[in-house]
Scaffold this motif. Structure first.
Motif, PDB file in Angstrom:
ATOM      1  N   THR A 260     -11.641   3.773   8.585  1.00  0.00           N
ATOM      2  CA  THR A 260     -12.083   4.067   7.231  1.00  0.00           C
ATOM      3  C   THR A 260     -13.110   5.184   7.244  1.00  0.00           C
ATOM      4  O   THR A 260     -14.095   5.144   7.987  1.00  0.00           O
ATOM      5  CB  THR A 260     -12.737   2.833   6.576  1.00  0.00           C
TER       6      THR A 260
ATOM      7  N   LEU B 193      -8.021  -1.723  -3.769  1.00  0.00           N
ATOM      8  CA  LEU B 193      -8.784  -0.919  -2.818  1.00  0.00           C
ATOM      9  C   LEU B 193      -8.158   0.473  -2.725  1.00  0.00           C
ATOM     10  O   LEU B 193      -6.923   0.590  -2.679  1.00  0.00           O
ATOM     11  CB  LEU B 193      -8.661  -1.624  -1.468  1.00  0.00           C
TER      12      LEU B 193
ATOM     13  N   GLU C 132      -8.652   4.086  -0.340  1.00  0.00           N
ATOM     14  CA  GLU C 132      -9.271   4.329   0.950  1.00  0.00           C
ATOM     15  C   GLU C 132      -8.821   5.647   1.545  1.00  0.00           C
ATOM     16  O   GLU C 132      -7.672   6.050   1.382  1.00  0.00           O
ATOM     17  CB  GLU C 132      -8.788   3.178   1.842  1.00  0.00           C
TER      18      GLU C 132
ATOM     19  N   SER D 295     -13.762   6.672   3.892  1.00  0.00           N
ATOM     20  CA  SER D 295     -14.404   6.309   2.633  1.00  0.00           C
ATOM     21  C   SER D 295     -13.548   5.272   1.927  1.00  0.00           C
ATOM     22  O   SER D 295     -12.342   5.168   2.178  1.00  0.00           O
ATOM     23  CB  SER D 295     -14.637   7.530   1.747  1.00  0.00           C
ATOM     24  N   LEU D 296     -14.201   4.507   1.049  1.00  0.00           N
ATOM     25  CA  LEU D 296     -13.550   3.343   0.472  1.00  0.00           C
ATOM     26  C   LEU D 296     -14.138   3.068  -0.903  1.00  0.00           C
ATOM     27  O   LEU D 296     -15.337   3.232  -1.113  1.00  0.00           O
ATOM     28  CB  LEU D 296     -13.846   2.198   1.457  1.00  0.00           C
TER      29      LEU D 296
ATOM     30  N   ARG E 134     -13.260   0.509  -4.681  1.00  0.00           N
ATOM     31  CA  ARG E 134     -12.426  -0.586  -5.190  1.00  0.00           C
ATOM     32  C   ARG E 134     -12.650  -0.781  -6.669  1.00  0.00           C
ATOM     33  O   ARG E 134     -13.646  -0.308  -7.224  1.00  0.00           O
ATOM     34  CB  ARG E 134     -12.745  -1.886  -4.431  1.00  0.00           C
TER      35      ARG E 134
ATOM     36  N   GLU F 290      -8.579   7.002   5.380  1.00  0.00           N
ATOM     37  CA  GLU F 290      -8.743   6.704   6.807  1.00  0.00           C
ATOM     38  C   GLU F 290      -8.503   7.990   7.571  1.00  0.00           C
ATOM     39  O   GLU F 290      -7.592   8.744   7.250  1.00  0.00           O
ATOM     40  CB  GLU F 290      -7.729   5.639   7.278  1.00  0.00           C
TER      41      GLU F 290
ATOM     42  N   GLU G  16       0.850  -1.181   0.000  1.00  0.00           N
ATOM     43  CA  GLU G  16       0.000   0.000   0.000  1.00  0.00           C
ATOM     44  C   GLU G  16       0.891   1.238   0.000  1.00  0.00           C
ATOM     45  O   GLU G  16       2.031   1.186   0.452  1.00  0.00           O
ATOM     46  CB  GLU G  16      -1.008   0.008   1.161  1.00  0.00           C
TER      47      GLU G  16
ATOM     48  N   GLN H   4     -14.702  -2.141   6.052  1.00  0.00           N
ATOM     49  CA  GLN H   4     -14.254  -1.192   7.091  1.00  0.00           C
ATOM     50  C   GLN H   4     -12.867  -1.622   7.556  1.00  0.00           C
ATOM     51  O   GLN H   4     -12.608  -2.824   7.693  1.00  0.00           O
ATOM     52  CB  GLN H   4     -15.242  -1.260   8.261  1.00  0.00           C
TER      53      GLN H   4
END
Ligand code: HEM
Length: 162
Positions: A108, A91, A93, A110-111, A113, A95, A68, A124
């Motif tokens: 989280t 993904l 994200e 917003s997320l 993918r 955070e 990541e 989450q």
């Protein structure tokens, strides 16, 4: 090297390279427990932002696994911190959370993918970074998926390597 922007001074304890101390432990109700190693890089170029990259590998085979990368921002004048994250699994994200001393608690916000992301989908994530009194950095990650409530997935400690 650029001077550290005062906006991210509260996070200066993260800067540098961190290597897992002992292998980290991965778990989740739906998978076999596993061990992994990980290197974290936190850097800056003088902007009010910290850049990061986390690279994880299988503890035995050293095969690259999870990755990541992203950016960290601090809301000026507050202890509110945001991580903007892209993961190799497809993904992306945001955070957000709070910095208390040298502990960061994130959740989280917003997320999203890719349309063909593997199932079950993550719904989450919550994670804690903590600089321990012995100088080691600790990360604990919990997640909820389509079919499991929020539970621990990862726990690991790192030693500063530069
Ligand atoms: C499995 C998410 C970080 C290694 C999984 C699963 C999900 C997931 C959704 C499938 C669970 C299921 O089948 O019910 C995430 C998220 C991460 C993360 C959101 C970061 C925030 C990592 C890291 C490693 C890792 C750092 C280190 C190597 C694994 C392994 C499995 C797994 C080995 C089981 C085998 C597989 O399904 O590929 N993870 N993971 N994960 N994760 Fe993670």
């Amino acid at each position: 090297a650029a001077e550290l922007n005062p906006a991210v001074l509260p996070l200066d304890w993260l800067l540098g390279t961190w290597e897992s101390d002992e292998p980290g432990e991965g778990c989740f109700p739906t998978i076999n427990p596993f061990r992994y190693i990980e290197t974290l890089y936190f850097s800056h170029v003088g902007q009010p932002v910290i850049n990061f990259m986390f690279n994880a590998f299988h503890a035995e085979s050293k095969k690259p696994l999870h990755r990541e990368c992203g950016f960290i921002r601090v809301q000026p004048g507050t202890n509110r911190v945001a991580f903007i994250i892209a993961q190799n699994s497809g993904l992306v994200e945001v955070e957000e959370g709070e910095l208390t001393g040298q502990q960061l608690n994130l959740q989280t916000h917003s997320l999203a993918r890719i349309s063909f992301a593997k199932e079950p989908h993550v719904q989450q994530i919550s994670r804690v970074f903590q600089l321990r009194p012995d100088g080691r950095l600790e990360q604990t990650v919990s997640m909820a998926t389509d079919n499991q409530p929020l539970m621990q997935h990862l726990h690991i400690t790192y030693r500063r390597s530069s």
